[in-house]
Design a protein around this motif. Structure first.
Motif, PDB file in Angstrom:
ATOM      1  N   SER A   1      10.783  -6.771  22.145  1.00 47.85           N
ATOM      2  CA  SER A   1      11.921  -6.964  21.240  1.00 47.85           C
ATOM      3  C   SER A   1      13.032  -7.777  21.892  1.00 47.85           C
ATOM      4  CB  SER A   1      12.490  -5.607  20.805  1.00 47.85           C
ATOM      5  OG  SER A   1      11.522  -4.867  20.114  1.00 47.85           O
ATOM      6  N   LEU A   2      13.384  -7.418  23.101  1.00 53.11           N
ATOM      7  CA  LEU A   2      14.460  -8.139  23.789  1.00 53.11           C
ATOM      8  C   LEU A   2      14.015  -9.554  24.163  1.00 53.11           C
ATOM      9  CD1 LEU A   2      15.927  -5.270  26.002  1.00 53.11           C
ATOM     10  CD2 LEU A   2      16.781  -6.148  23.814  1.00 53.11           C
ATOM     11  N   GLY A   3      12.790  -9.684  24.655  1.00 53.29           N
ATOM     12  CA  GLY A   3      12.275 -11.013  24.988  1.00 53.29           C
ATOM     13  C   GLY A   3      12.189 -11.905  23.764  1.00 53.29           C
ATOM     14  N   ALA A   4      11.698 -11.359  22.670  1.00 52.87           N
ATOM     15  CA  ALA A   4      11.613 -12.141  21.425  1.00 52.87           C
ATOM     16  C   ALA A   4      13.003 -12.497  20.914  1.00 52.87           C
ATOM     17  CB  ALA A   4      10.833 -11.362  20.360  1.00 52.87           C
ATOM     18  N   GLY A   5      13.949 -11.567  21.040  1.00 51.08           N
ATOM     19  CA  GLY A   5      15.318 -11.843  20.604  1.00 51.08           C
ATOM     20  C   GLY A   5      15.943 -12.997  21.373  1.00 51.08           C
ATOM     21  N   ILE A   6      15.760 -12.976  22.674  1.00 48.04           N
ATOM     22  CA  ILE A   6      16.298 -14.063  23.504  1.00 48.04           C
ATOM     23  C   ILE A   6      15.610 -15.378  23.147  1.00 48.04           C
ATOM     24  CG2 ILE A   6      16.450 -14.945  25.872  1.00 48.04           C
ATOM     25  CD1 ILE A   6      16.706 -11.898  26.709  1.00 48.04           C
ATOM     26  N   SER A   7      14.295 -15.349  23.068  1.00 46.72           N
ATOM     27  CA  SER A   7      13.530 -16.553  22.762  1.00 46.72           C
ATOM     28  C   SER A   7      13.886 -17.134  21.394  1.00 46.72           C
ATOM     29  CB  SER A   7      12.038 -16.231  22.820  1.00 46.72           C
ATOM     30  OG  SER A   7      11.274 -17.323  22.387  1.00 46.72           O
ATOM     31  N   MET A   8      13.917 -16.289  20.385  1.00 42.30           N
ATOM     32  CA  MET A   8      14.220 -16.763  19.032  1.00 42.30           C
ATOM     33  C   MET A   8      15.669 -17.226  18.917  1.00 42.30           C
ATOM     34  SD  MET A   8      11.634 -16.828  17.015  1.00 42.30           S
ATOM     35  CE  MET A   8      12.394 -16.806  15.398  1.00 42.30           C
ATOM     36  N   GLY A   9      16.584 -16.543  19.595  1.00 44.98           N
ATOM     37  CA  GLY A   9      17.983 -16.961  19.571  1.00 44.98           C
ATOM     38  C   GLY A   9      18.154 -18.346  20.177  1.00 44.98           C
ATOM     39  N   LEU A  10      17.505 -18.563  21.300  1.00 50.47           N
ATOM     40  CA  LEU A  10      17.566 -19.890  21.928  1.00 50.47           C
ATOM     41  C   LEU A  10      16.912 -20.948  21.054  1.00 50.47           C
ATOM     42  CD1 LEU A  10      16.810 -18.984  25.652  1.00 50.47           C
ATOM     43  CD2 LEU A  10      18.956 -19.882  24.717  1.00 50.47           C
ATOM     44  N   ALA A  11      15.753 -20.622  20.496  1.00 53.60           N
ATOM     45  CA  ALA A  11      15.046 -21.592  19.643  1.00 53.60           C
ATOM     46  C   ALA A  11      15.907 -21.991  18.450  1.00 53.60           C
ATOM     47  CB  ALA A  11      13.713 -21.013  19.177  1.00 53.60           C
ATOM     48  N   GLU A  12      16.551 -21.014  17.829  1.00 52.76           N
ATOM     49  CA  GLU A  12      17.397 -21.321  16.669  1.00 52.76           C
ATOM     50  C   GLU A  12      18.617 -22.123  17.082  1.00 52.76           C
ATOM     51  OE1 GLU A  12      18.812 -21.687  12.872  1.00 52.76           O
ATOM     52  OE2 GLU A  12      16.817 -21.064  13.501  1.00 52.76           O
ATOM     53  N   ALA A  13      19.256 -21.738  18.181  1.00 50.47           N
ATOM     54  CA  ALA A  13      20.461 -22.439  18.621  1.00 50.47           C
ATOM     55  C   ALA A  13      20.159 -23.871  19.059  1.00 50.47           C
ATOM     56  CB  ALA A  13      21.111 -21.678  19.773  1.00 50.47           C
TER      57      ALA A  13
END
Length: 161
Positions: free
Chosen positions: A53-65
């Motif tokens: 969950s935390l890894g996906a959150g970081i990854s998806m947040g960066l991808a979106e930004a």
């Protein structure tokens, strides 16, 4: 709100949140349920779910930004979109991870199943309300997609044990 500000709200806030919620809710299913099946220990499934969950959150947040600066697309601030997506992704993964704090595997699994169904129905409702997707088709799409990933996790958890 005007039509334009409604559309901006959807594209700048709802869509990044929905993207994150869908990714967090669906992408973390397989590792969590596979771990539960492989180990038979809910706490290990919890830690895998926490990491996913935390890894996906970081990854998806960066991808979106990093996907665009918002100037051409009108999608708004990349930092805001990234933060919304990161939070929603982590939340989507954590909701069905939390039941694995229950020490009894069967209880944890049954509670997690209910949470997953509620998550998928909430995603379908958000798509219906804000993205104007017909309710029946959005429920079908979200349930089928989530169900496939869920089944893969259960299958891998039983195949490897």
């Amino acid at each position: 709100m005007t039509k334009k500000s409604d559309a901006q709200f959807v594209i700048q806030k709802i869509q990044p949140g929905l993207l994150g919620l869908m990714d967090g809710s669906v992408s973390t299913l397989a590792p969590i349920f596979a771990t539960a099946g492989l180990t038979g220990q809910p706490i290990k499934a919890f830690y895998v779910g926490l990491a996913a969950s935390l890894g996906a959150g970081i990854s998806m947040g960066l991808a979106e930004a990093l996907s665009d600066d918002g100037k051409v697309t009108g999608r708004g601030s990349p930092i805001t979109r990234g933060a919304i997506t990161a939070f929603a992704t982590a939340l989507g993964g954590m909701l069905h991870t939390l039941p694995f704090l229950i020490p009894d595997l069967h209880r944890a699994l049954h509670f997690a199943y209910v949470v997953v169904i509620c998550e998928l129905l909430a995603i379908a409702f958000i798509r219906y309300k804000f993205m104007k997707t017909p309710l029946y088709s959005t429920i079908l799409q979200v349930i089928v997609g989530g169900g496939i990933v869920f089944a893969v996790g259960l299958w891998l958890g039983s195949a490897g044990s």
